[in-house]
Structures are given as C-alpha cells and as structure tokens.
Design a protein around this motif. Sequence first.
Motif, mmCIF file in Angstrom:
data_model
loop_
_atom_site.group_PDB
_atom_site.id
_atom_site.type_symbol
_atom_site.label_atom_id
_atom_site.label_comp_id
_atom_site.label_asym_id
_atom_site.label_seq_id
_atom_site.Cartn_x
_atom_site.Cartn_y
_atom_site.Cartn_z
ATOM 1 N N TYR A 144 25.379 40.086 36.202
ATOM 2 C CA TYR A 144 27.146 39.401 35.838
ATOM 3 C C TYR A 144 27.905 38.803 36.583
ATOM 4 O O TYR A 144 27.322 37.794 37.805
ATOM 5 N N SER A 145 28.984 37.921 36.001
ATOM 6 C CA SER A 145 29.676 36.655 37.063
ATOM 7 C C SER A 145 31.235 37.942 37.419
ATOM 8 O O SER A 145 31.540 38.682 36.671
ATOM 9 N N PHE A 146 31.210 36.831 38.693
ATOM 10 C CA PHE A 146 32.915 37.490 39.161
ATOM 11 C C PHE A 146 34.029 36.983 38.846
ATOM 12 O O PHE A 146 33.692 35.617 39.785
ATOM 13 N N TYR A 147 35.312 37.223 38.956
ATOM 14 C CA TYR A 147 36.767 36.688 38.453
ATOM 15 C C TYR A 147 37.371 37.410 40.481
ATOM 16 O O TYR A 147 37.699 38.894 40.150
ATOM 17 N N THR A 148 37.976 37.036 40.052
ATOM 18 C CA THR A 148 39.508 37.442 40.672
ATOM 19 C C THR A 148 40.834 36.533 40.096
ATOM 20 O O THR A 148 40.630 35.538 39.828
ATOM 21 N N LYS A 149 41.882 37.800 40.461
ATOM 22 C CA LYS A 149 42.895 36.780 39.880
ATOM 23 C C LYS A 149 44.428 36.054 40.505
ATOM 24 O O LYS A 149 43.828 36.628 41.887
ATOM 25 N N LEU A 150 44.368 34.911 40.584
ATOM 26 C CA LEU A 150 45.551 33.752 41.307
ATOM 27 C C LEU A 150 46.580 33.341 40.866
ATOM 28 O O LEU A 150 46.505 33.052 39.367
ATOM 29 N N LEU A 151 47.398 34.049 41.126
ATOM 30 C CA LEU A 151 48.899 33.259 40.896
ATOM 31 C C LEU A 151 49.154 31.711 41.254
ATOM 32 O O LEU A 151 49.489 31.708 42.212
ATOM 33 N N ARG A 152 49.192 31.108 39.776
ATOM 34 C CA ARG A 152 49.790 29.120 40.604
ATOM 35 C C ARG A 152 50.449 28.926 39.314
ATOM 36 O O ARG A 152 49.789 29.117 38.240
ATOM 37 N N ASN A 153 51.906 28.395 40.068
ATOM 38 C CA ASN A 153 52.911 27.596 39.679
ATOM 39 C C ASN A 153 52.877 28.834 38.273
ATOM 40 O O ASN A 153 53.375 28.380 37.163
ATOM 41 N N GLY A 154 52.897 29.996 38.749
ATOM 42 C CA GLY A 154 53.885 31.077 37.863
ATOM 43 C C GLY A 154 52.899 31.375 36.660
ATOM 44 O O GLY A 154 53.222 32.500 36.256
ATOM 45 N N VAL A 155 51.710 30.944 36.879
ATOM 46 C CA VAL A 155 50.679 31.371 35.642
ATOM 47 C C VAL A 155 49.529 31.718 35.953
ATOM 48 O O VAL A 155 48.821 31.572 37.511
ATOM 49 N N GLU A 156 48.891 33.255 35.701
ATOM 50 C CA GLU A 156 47.920 33.971 36.921
ATOM 51 C C GLU A 156 46.782 32.971 35.677
ATOM 52 O O GLU A 156 46.346 33.128 34.617
ATOM 53 N N ASP A 157 45.961 33.025 37.082
ATOM 54 C CA ASP A 157 44.181 31.948 36.496
ATOM 55 C C ASP A 157 42.852 32.867 36.827
ATOM 56 O O ASP A 157 43.430 34.063 37.821
ATOM 57 N N ASP A 158 42.243 33.432 35.857
ATOM 58 C CA ASP A 158 40.772 33.886 36.521
ATOM 59 C C ASP A 158 39.987 32.659 37.338
ATOM 60 O O ASP A 158 39.789 31.579 37.181
ATOM 61 N N ILE A 159 40.407 33.141 38.125
ATOM 62 C CA ILE A 159 38.975 32.136 39.449
ATOM 63 C C ILE A 159 37.804 32.605 39.406
ATOM 64 O O ILE A 159 37.241 33.985 40.206
ATOM 65 N N GLU A 160 36.369 31.992 39.053
ATOM 66 C CA GLU A 160 35.216 32.585 39.183
ATOM 67 C C GLU A 160 34.832 32.254 40.971
ATOM 68 O O GLU A 160 34.654 30.892 41.195
ATOM 69 N N VAL A 161 33.701 33.536 41.050
ATOM 70 C CA VAL A 161 33.317 33.575 42.015
ATOM 71 C C VAL A 161 31.722 32.408 41.996
ATOM 72 O O VAL A 161 30.952 33.100 41.270
ATOM 73 N N THR A 162 32.381 31.485 42.764
ATOM 74 C CA THR A 162 30.620 30.506 42.214
ATOM 75 C C THR A 162 29.495 31.441 43.603
ATOM 76 O O THR A 162 28.406 29.871 43.312
ATOM 77 N N SER A 163 29.861 30.935 44.861
ATOM 78 C CA SER A 163 28.837 31.159 45.855
ATOM 79 C C SER A 163 29.021 32.228 46.321
ATOM 80 O O SER A 163 28.349 33.662 46.391
ATOM 81 N N THR A 164 29.586 32.101 47.584
ATOM 82 C CA THR A 164 29.825 33.396 48.192
ATOM 83 C C THR A 164 31.734 34.099 48.260
ATOM 84 O O THR A 164 32.415 32.836 47.646
ATOM 85 N N LEU A 165 32.114 35.522 48.603
ATOM 86 C CA LEU A 165 33.307 35.565 48.696
ATOM 87 C C LEU A 165 33.609 34.718 49.682
ATOM 88 O O LEU A 165 35.271 34.364 50.004
ATOM 89 N N ALA A 166 33.206 33.928 51.100
ATOM 90 C CA ALA A 166 33.464 33.550 52.141
ATOM 91 C C ALA A 166 33.916 31.840 51.578
ATOM 92 O O ALA A 166 35.121 31.032 52.173
ATOM 93 N N ASN A 167 33.115 31.447 50.680
ATOM 94 C CA ASN A 167 33.429 30.403 49.550
ATOM 95 C C ASN A 167 35.542 30.421 48.768
ATOM 96 O O ASN A 167 35.322 28.798 49.236
ATOM 97 N N LEU A 168 34.854 31.651 47.959
ATOM 98 C CA LEU A 168 36.212 31.935 47.812
ATOM 99 C C LEU A 168 37.600 31.427 48.169
ATOM 100 O O LEU A 168 38.510 31.117 47.717
#
Length: 577
Positions: A144-168
């Motif tokens: 699986y790959s994992f994403y979280t949503k992040l609001l940047r400049n009024g636009v919702e982006d999907d940010i992928e977990v690339t290593s650990t949660l701490a790094n994200l």
Amino acid sequence: LVFGRLGGRQTEQRKVPQHHNNHCHKHDRSHNKIKMAETTSTNNRQAGGIAWAGSLVGSNNPDNLGYRYSTAHKRYKRSSEDDEKEKELPSNIVVQFRNREGEEVASHLDIPTGSSIDDLSALLHSLLNAEEEEDDNNNKHIPYSFYTKLLRNGVEDDIEVTSTLANLIQTHQLSTEETLHLTYQPLAVFKVRPVTRCTDTMPGHTEAILHVSYSPDGRHLASGGGDTTVRFWDVNTSLPKHTCHGHKNHVLCTAWSPDGSRFASTDKNGVMILWDPATGKPVGGRSTIRAHKQWITSISWEPMHANAACERLVTSSKDGSCKVWNVRTQQCIATLSGHADSVECVKWGGEGLIYTASRDRTIRVWTAEGNDVGKLVRTLKGHAHRINTLALSSDIVCRTGPFDHTCSKFKSKDEAFQAAVEKYQKFKSGEPERLVSGSDDFTLFVWNPKESKHPIKRLTGHQQAVNHIAFSPDGRYFASASFDKKVKIWNGKSGDFIATLTGHVGAVYQVAWSSDSRYLVSASKDSTAKLWEMPSGKKAKETLPGHADEVYALDWSPNGSSVATGSKDRTIKIWKH
C-alpha cells in the motif's frame, strides 16, 4: 620589551620585571599574555585588526574562541531555534485510516510516530482482514501507499508518506495534537522485472522508425516510420508477420484499439488506414480514408469501458481541426473546430470528454457522449507558448481496456466489456481525472478539466521545451521528458516535484512506465535508452546501448515482459530481463 602592531598602531613598551623565582616568572608571563590578549581584543574591536592571544585558547581564556573576532555574537547570530531546543515529537500519534472513497477503516488508532510504510501496511492488513473474511490469501501481500491531505494556499494537496510518519510531520509541520487522516491506496501485487539486455534486433524498415507500440494484450507489436509502411511483428519469435503498404508518405501516428482488434495509422498526407492485425489487410470498405487536408498529428481511441464496440476514434491535424470517426461505417461523426493553429495532441478521456492541445496555446475540452458529440465544454488557458503534449491519469487504463498483466483471454465481447468497466471503476475510486500539459514555454500545468478551467498547479524546472509526458499506470506519478536532457518525476495528485533523472547526454524524446509503476524507461537523442527505478532513482539503474542513431520510439509491453525501442538507425530492438 614586548612589541605588537595592532591595527596599524604600535603598543607602548612595557618593562617586565626580572624575578629570580622560576615559578613566579612563569606565572607572571602567563598573566602578561592574558593582559595582552585583552588589550588586543579591545583594540581590535576599535580598529578591526587580527586578534592574537598566544596559546591561551580554551579553558584558560574562555573569551577567545580562536577566530578573528573573540566575541560570539560577531561569529554567528543566535536564532530563536538555537535558544529554544527543538520541540521533540511525541512518541505516539492518533491516526485514522480511510480508503480512496473516504470510508473509514476501524476507529482511531494510537500508533508510534516512527512507524514506517511497512509498519502501516502490516497494521492495515490486520485491520482489513479482521473486517473481511480471509478467503483471499493475496490480500496479505498487497503493498500500500499512504497519503494525507494538506491545505496549501487554499488548495488541498495529497502528501505521500515516503519514509516514516515522523518524517512526514516534520517536513510538512503537521499538528500532532489532531488526528492524522491517512488515505491508503493498494499498489500492484505483481512485480515487473527490470529490462537489462537486448534479446533481439529486428531490421526491415528502410527509413527511421517513428512509432513502436504493443497491442493492449501484449501479444502483438506494430511499428511505423519514414518508409511509409506499417509492420506487425511476432512478439514471441521477434520475426515479421505482416508488412502493410498503403501510405504514400511518412507514417506519423499509430494507435491500437483498446480491444486489440484494429490498428489505426495516419500519415503526412492526412490519410488514415485501419488494419486488421491478424491478416495485415485494411479493414472495411475503403482501404484509405482521406481524413484531413494536412498531416495528422495525433490519434486516440474511445476507451472500451465507455463503448463495448470500440469503433470510435478521434484524429487531430495540422489544419487546426479534429474529427471523430466511426471506424465501422468509416464516417466522420463530428468535426471539432475552434483552434487557431495546428492541433498537436488529442486525448479521449475516461470521463466522456475529448481534450485537444494546440499551437495556439490553449487546450479545449469537448463532449464525446450522447447527441452533443463535439460540443465545446471549456477552454483551458495558461501556457505562454505552443503546447506539445498531453497526458491523462487514466491513459494506461483506457489504452489497455480489459487486459492486465495476466494476459487473460475473454470468451465474448460482453465479458471483456464487463472486465474493462470493473478495471476502470477500481482505478478511479472516486477521484477526478487529472490532465497534465507540457509546452515550449518549459512548463507543465496540472488541470482538473471536468470541474474547472483554472489549473491546479504550474510546474517549473525544465530548461527547454517539454516533449513528452506519461502518467504511471497507478496514477501516483507522472514523468516529463524534455530537450534539456532531463526527465523529471512529479506527484500525480498534487503536482509536487519529486526527482530529476540525469544521465542522458542528448534530448529525451519519450518515456514509458512498467505496468507495476516501479520502473521508467526513457529514449534519447544520444542513441541509448535508460532504465530508472521509481520514485527513488536519480541515477539510471541500467543503460540500454546498441542503437547506432537517435532513439525516437519506445514502448513497454502491458504485460511487463519486454521493452521495444525504434531508432533512426532503421532497427527495432527488444529488451528483456
């Protein structure tokens, strides 16, 4: 006497009293040196000279740091981060898993902040298997790959977990006080083996090869080029099956129908021919169709999940128009006119829309279903120069129809249609179709063309014209090839830059993904193709040399078994593991 020249001034002479006691003598001398150091640093601050403090650096003289200035604040500025120690992350964080439709899996979970992707996958497996009956052993092995949503400049982006949660959390400064919502996406269960060696060289064409493409099921290979012929090759033996004559000029575009039953080719005179790959003969009543007044720049077939018959395609031309054709009746259904210059690229999307990109710097979106075929929906503006290429997140799914890496056969058209619909619905999972355009203005734009005429993001970084773009089969990444000799990898959802692949010493003409999205291969003017591991590889995993001239054409078979490259040296090479 002690002399010293400090900042251009001469210090006064001092008499050092003589002592008979050796111990006192040493003590006095060190005391004198300290005084000298103090005098030096004071004068230095006034005159900007060079500080010298003998050997007294360290514990004996804590003020002297052994640098030009003996004061800490002049050496570096202390920031607030230095004063306050960085807040350490909490050992645990509360997360909530969701699938791509937004349905939550289990309740909130308190898990370690240092959890890696493997840890998250293992946890998700146990949760899913607890909820579902464990009749399918394959579920245990799905990555699986994992994403979280992040609001940047009024636009919702999907940010992928690339290593650990701490790094994200640290990279994107996410709050550890709130629940972290993680969206999971299953990746390919199978793994394609990287291609490393040339197994076959196939001569036959007498001019440069401009196109090579595998059929959707991976069983046939077709090529077209400057010698006006279309050739079909046997994939298993790498021998020619059919040489098809009919064009009177360079074969510029070729495309397989999603069910693999027809093959379309177009030339520089504006003529289109439809071939039967099994016999090598033209299909239908007329052997050739005079489609456009000037040369045809691009072809795209209607996806199979939208129409089981697979009988419609769209062509674009240098004459500024596009036409929708029914290949069974060989009639033009609609003409899409409105562009002010040559149309460079056309794509038939999975959502019932046709996208056309032109030298007039615009992209137009047209309806492709119902009675309103060819009706303009919206115009996308943003590029400052001609648009060369388009890519859709659903490109591979639309191209391969019902087929996948298993090379399965279907008993009937209805069965194949059902498989194509299921495959598309599984790929889509409630997410909108994304479009990326590349231009001579060195930039790329990411669009959500069904919803808005405004771009999601403008992507910069290339230093010359963007030549070709390709989405990975799972839609997580896309790659852009440019004349600046670089390939760049971008996040397929947010458009964030991921990596630059450097290694080619000539312009990069084309890129192709493996069907499991783990490898990318690129073709270049430098007469080589290169294999890259995704998304980490900045350096080529393999270089595929052997061609004697520029490599124009490239394709990776949908079943993942081989790569075909076509070159200006008039040969096709097959590469395998």
